[in-house]
Design a protein around this motif. Structure first.
Motif, PDB file in Angstrom:
ATOM      1  N   ALA A  60      90.606  36.379 -17.422  1.00 52.12           N
ATOM      2  CA  ALA A  60      91.479  35.450 -16.762  1.00 52.12           C
ATOM      3  C   ALA A  60      92.593  34.857 -17.626  1.00 52.12           C
ATOM      4  N   LEU A  61      92.407  34.913 -18.991  1.00 49.02           N
ATOM      5  CA  LEU A  61      93.368  34.356 -19.896  1.00 49.02           C
ATOM      6  C   LEU A  61      94.560  35.380 -20.233  1.00 49.02           C
ATOM      7  N   LEU A  62      94.196  36.480 -19.784  1.00 51.37           N
ATOM      8  CA  LEU A  62      95.158  37.636 -20.072  1.00 51.37           C
ATOM      9  C   LEU A  62      96.360  37.834 -19.362  1.00 51.37           C
ATOM     10  N   ASP A  63      97.512  38.530 -19.836  1.00 59.21           N
ATOM     11  CA  ASP A  63      98.657  38.878 -18.830  1.00 59.21           C
ATOM     12  C   ASP A  63      98.194  40.131 -18.547  1.00 59.21           C
ATOM     13  N   PRO A  64      98.760  40.422 -17.380  1.00 62.64           N
ATOM     14  CA  PRO A  64      98.482  41.822 -16.836  1.00 62.64           C
ATOM     15  C   PRO A  64      98.948  42.876 -17.645  1.00 62.64           C
ATOM     16  N   SER A  65      98.200  44.027 -18.116  1.00 63.39           N
ATOM     17  CA  SER A  65      98.706  45.104 -19.013  1.00 63.39           C
ATOM     18  C   SER A  65      99.349  46.161 -18.346  1.00 63.39           C
ATOM     19  N   PRO A  66     100.693  46.399 -18.898  1.00 62.20           N
ATOM     20  CA  PRO A  66     101.466  47.711 -18.339  1.00 62.20           C
ATOM     21  C   PRO A  66     100.999  48.956 -18.347  1.00 62.20           C
ATOM     22  N   THR A  67      99.852  49.011 -19.436  1.00 61.76           N
ATOM     23  CA  THR A  67      99.127  50.259 -19.628  1.00 61.76           C
ATOM     24  C   THR A  67      97.852  50.194 -19.239  1.00 61.76           C
ATOM     25  N   SER A 118      85.048  49.118 -18.511  1.00 58.61           N
ATOM     26  CA  SER A 118      84.587  47.754 -18.628  1.00 58.61           C
ATOM     27  C   SER A 118      85.521  46.760 -18.925  1.00 58.61           C
ATOM     28  N   PRO A 119      85.147  45.303 -18.962  1.00 58.45           N
ATOM     29  CA  PRO A 119      86.050  44.256 -19.632  1.00 58.45           C
ATOM     30  C   PRO A 119      86.601  44.446 -20.876  1.00 58.45           C
ATOM     31  N   VAL A 120      85.837  45.345 -21.874  1.00 58.63           N
ATOM     32  CA  VAL A 120      86.562  45.528 -23.054  1.00 58.63           C
ATOM     33  C   VAL A 120      87.756  46.401 -23.018  1.00 58.63           C
ATOM     34  N   GLY A 121      87.645  47.355 -22.124  1.00 62.21           N
ATOM     35  CA  GLY A 121      89.022  48.217 -22.189  1.00 62.21           C
ATOM     36  C   GLY A 121      90.278  47.226 -21.827  1.00 62.21           C
ATOM     37  N   VAL A 122      89.876  46.306 -20.929  1.00 59.67           N
ATOM     38  CA  VAL A 122      91.100  45.547 -20.441  1.00 59.67           C
ATOM     39  C   VAL A 122      91.732  44.911 -21.421  1.00 59.67           C
ATOM     40  N   ALA A 123      90.634  44.219 -22.382  1.00 60.09           N
ATOM     41  CA  ALA A 123      90.967  43.309 -23.318  1.00 60.09           C
ATOM     42  C   ALA A 123      91.714  44.098 -24.581  1.00 60.09           C
ATOM     43  N   TYR A 124      91.095  45.373 -24.912  1.00 60.76           N
ATOM     44  CA  TYR A 124      91.762  46.010 -25.862  1.00 60.76           C
ATOM     45  C   TYR A 124      93.234  46.506 -25.252  1.00 60.76           C
ATOM     46  N   ALA A 125      93.404  46.868 -24.161  1.00 60.02           N
ATOM     47  CA  ALA A 125      94.842  47.373 -23.626  1.00 60.02           C
ATOM     48  C   ALA A 125      95.687  46.131 -23.845  1.00 60.02           C
ATOM     49  N   SER A 126      95.294  44.734 -23.433  1.00 57.30           N
ATOM     50  CA  SER A 126      96.010  43.751 -23.399  1.00 57.30           C
ATOM     51  C   SER A 126      96.495  43.347 -25.109  1.00 57.30           C
ATOM     52  N   LEU A 127      95.576  43.354 -25.803  1.00 58.46           N
ATOM     53  CA  LEU A 127      95.744  43.221 -27.474  1.00 58.46           C
ATOM     54  C   LEU A 127      96.678  44.214 -27.645  1.00 58.46           C
ATOM     55  N   ARG A 128      96.493  45.648 -27.514  1.00 54.25           N
ATOM     56  CA  ARG A 128      97.581  46.453 -28.106  1.00 54.25           C
ATOM     57  C   ARG A 128      98.837  46.214 -27.576  1.00 54.25           C
ATOM     58  N   ASP A 129      99.096  45.681 -26.108  1.00 58.26           N
ATOM     59  CA  ASP A 129     100.400  45.219 -25.823  1.00 58.26           C
ATOM     60  C   ASP A 129     100.979  44.221 -26.362  1.00 58.26           C
ATOM     61  N   ALA A 130     100.343  43.201 -26.421  1.00 57.74           N
ATOM     62  CA  ALA A 130     100.710  41.908 -27.083  1.00 57.74           C
ATOM     63  C   ALA A 130     101.068  42.288 -28.578  1.00 57.74           C
ATOM     64  N   ALA A 131     100.118  42.732 -29.215  1.00 55.70           N
ATOM     65  CA  ALA A 131     100.540  42.686 -30.728  1.00 55.70           C
ATOM     66  C   ALA A 131     101.543  43.801 -30.973  1.00 55.70           C
ATOM     67  N   THR A 132     101.827  44.769 -30.221  1.00 54.77           N
ATOM     68  CA  THR A 132     102.786  45.921 -30.455  1.00 54.77           C
ATOM     69  C   THR A 132     104.111  45.229 -30.226  1.00 54.77           C
ATOM     70  N   ARG A 133     104.025  44.435 -29.309  1.00 55.42           N
ATOM     71  CA  ARG A 133     105.372  43.743 -29.089  1.00 55.42           C
ATOM     72  C   ARG A 133     106.011  43.343 -30.621  1.00 55.42           C
ATOM     73  N   GLY A 134     105.334  42.865 -31.316  1.00 56.39           N
ATOM     74  CA  GLY A 134     105.796  42.325 -32.632  1.00 56.39           C
ATOM     75  C   GLY A 134     106.639  43.312 -33.333  1.00 56.39           C
ATOM     76  N   GLY A 135     106.607  44.698 -32.877  1.00 54.14           N
ATOM     77  CA  GLY A 135     107.643  45.738 -33.599  1.00 54.14           C
ATOM     78  C   GLY A 135     108.930  45.343 -33.241  1.00 54.14           C
ATOM     79  N   GLU A 136     109.316  44.720 -32.138  1.00 60.38           N
ATOM     80  CA  GLU A 136     110.371  44.413 -31.625  1.00 60.38           C
ATOM     81  C   GLU A 136     111.391  43.636 -32.545  1.00 60.38           C
ATOM     82  N   LEU A 137     110.633  43.005 -33.428  1.00 61.63           N
ATOM     83  CA  LEU A 137     111.479  42.213 -34.464  1.00 61.63           C
ATOM     84  C   LEU A 137     111.983  43.109 -35.509  1.00 61.63           C
ATOM     85  N   LEU A 138     111.805  44.676 -35.662  1.00 59.64           N
ATOM     86  CA  LEU A 138     112.324  45.498 -36.542  1.00 59.64           C
ATOM     87  C   LEU A 138     113.173  46.383 -35.662  1.00 59.64           C
TER      88      LEU A 138
END
Length: 329
Positions: free
Chosen positions: A196-203, A212-232
């Motif tokens: 419930a703490l997560l943004d909906p993942s586009p992937t 499993s919930p693990v997969g939902v959490a991993y997809a959310s982390l991958r999306d959120a952390a990858t957005r840091g690349g937008e600084l480059l």
């Protein structure tokens, strides 16, 4: 505990999603540890990191000992002393005193199943080198990936000692500390509570997670952390991605010089950010005050430092995850 480059907002001042994460940390883990406080500048990365760790390491019926073993061995493989110490202590909390000290010394466990888990976790540092994949379930695999990410963030942003002078590495201190956390470590946790703490993942969640919930959490982390690349810019992002793939987890002998060489052809405005991201992926403790000072000339917010470190960390982590995906094709 000392933060290397900035001091986060005190936990009592947290609001919104950050306060909600801290509350779950108090209820389900050891409280708002420095790892999570360091990420609090970027709440979506904080929430996704906690969610992956909770759903993989803490929730469900898979052996917690197996998962703590994987967390500790991955942390040793990545050179994250802070995380290694923490999860050796939690093995003590689970009553596995002998196993905890074997892992602390970097030795192979005597029990064959634990020995195989340790070999598998250790090999994931360079997944292509040994045709690495996973026969383990979502919780164990997710724990491994969670700590590939967390180790890098911790090594970049925190000093390595849990206690002054590295006191936590004394066997007696580890054993006593484990007893303090024994009840918390052994309480079962219901899967899915953190989602419930997560943004909906586009992937979609990855195939290895099996819904499993693990997969939902991993997809959310991958999306959120990858957005840091937008600084480059594009060239900088391509440099980080390509380097992670071809170097396959190799520890640079001289990380600072190695990173300087790799960014020579990157546009000048992106060189320092690319350097920090590459170091976060391969040798995060080598991120220096000089690197951060140069980065903050154009990106003064603490949040942007967290984002660029998280980007390097998730790029390395997803390299490991892609080895799982390719093995399933």
């Amino acid at each position: 505990m000392t933060y290397r480059f900035f001091t986060p907002v005190p936990t009592r001042a947290a609001t919104g999603r950050t306060a909600a994460v801290y509350q779950q940390l108090r209820e389900d883990f050891l409280g708002p540890l420095p790892t999570f406080q360091a990420l609090s500048a970027v709440p979506e990365v904080l929430a996704a990191t906690w969610s992956l760790l909770r759903e993989a390491l803490l929730a469900g019926d898979t052996s917690r000992v197996d998962r703590e073993l994987v967390a500790a061995v991955v942390s040793r493989a990545n050179g994250c002393q802070f995380c290694l110490d923490a999860h050796v202590l939690l093995l003590h909390a689970l009553g596995e005193h002998g196993l905890a000290e074997v892992v602390a010394r970097g030795e192979t466990p005597a029990e064959p199943r634990h020995a195989e888990l340790a070999r598998w976790a250790r090999a994931s540092r360079s997944p292509r080198a040994g045709d690495w994949t996973s026969r383990y379930g979502p919780e164990v695999t997710g724990t491994l990936l969670a700590f590939h990410f967390v180790n890098r963030v911790v090594s970049a942003l925190l000093d390595p000692d849990l206690l002054p002078g590295g006191l936590q590495r004394a066997p007696l201190v580890r054993s006593v500390g484990g007893r303090l956390y024994a009840r918390s470590a052994r309480e079962p946790k219901e899967p899915g509570r953190s989602l419930a703490l997560l943004d909906p993942s586009p992937t979609p969640p990855p195939a290895w997670a099996g819904g499993s919930p693990v997969g939902v959490a991993y997809a959310s982390l991958r999306d959120a952390a990858t957005r840091g690349g937008e600084l480059l810019g594009d060239v900088a992002r391509q440099t980080v991605t390509a380097t992670v793939r071809w170097e396959d987890g190799r520890f640079p002998t001289r990380p600072a010089d190695w990173a300087v060489d790799l960014v020579r052809d990157v546009p000048g405005r992106d060189r320092v950010g690319t350097r920090i991201a590459l170091l976060a992926a391969f040798a995060p403790s080598a991120v220096s005050p000089g690197d951060v000072a140069l980065w903050k000339l154009s990106h003064p917010a603490d949040a942007d430092l967290v984002r660029i470190v998280a980007y390097g960390a998730i790029t390395a982590t997803d390299h490991v995850a892609r080895a799982l995906r390719s093995a399933q094709l």
